[in-house]
Design a protein around this motif. Structure first.
Motif: not given
Length: 144
Positions: A40-41, A45-53
């Motif tokens: 889940e973490w 983290a992947g979702a966060r990176a995608m959202i930041q991009e």
């Protein structure tokens, strides 16, 4: 008494096996929970990176679209500021000229007021002198 029970439990192999089984079960559960949380973490983290991009891309697009508009608005603001500054300076100069003229008019008015007071006093003196002379002639006529 509790110590006796615990001592008896420590010497009993079945209790050891049950405790070992419970510990293994708890360990398996903890490992599974750890793996689940780790997964889940990683997903977060992947979702966060995608959202930041996505955010970076949106900001870049906004800059491309709004950048020229912002620059044009800043240029207009600069022109307006300069025009306003020029008008303010002109108004300030006109105001100072009006102040100067008002002071001059006030000084002229005071001068005229003094002259008027002087003329009023002279007129009063002339009127008094004429009355005195008229009274003196009247007195002479009565004597004659």
């Amino acid at each position: 008494e509790e110590l006796k029970k615990e001592k008896a439990g420590l010497s009993d192999p079945e209790v050891h096996h049950k405790r070992l089984a419970d510990a293994k079960e708890a360990s398996v559960y903890a490992c599974a929970k750890h793996e689940k949380l780790h997964t889940e973490w990683a997903e977060a983290a992947g979702a966060r990176a995608m959202i930041q991009e996505q955010l970076k891309q949106a900001e870049d697009e906004a800059s491309e679209v709004l950048g020229p508009q912002l620059q044009a608005a800043q240029a207009r603001a600069t022109v307006n500021e300069e025009a306003t500054k020029k008008v303010r300076q002109e108004l300030q100069a006109r105001f100072q000229e009006l102040e100067k003229r008002a002071r001059e008019f006030l000084q002229e008015w005071r001068s005229l007021e003094k002259k008027e007071q002087s003329l009023v006093l002279r007129q009063d003196r002339v009127d008094n002198s004429l009355r005195s002379e008229a009274d003196g002639r009247q007195g002479l006529r009565m004597e004659v």
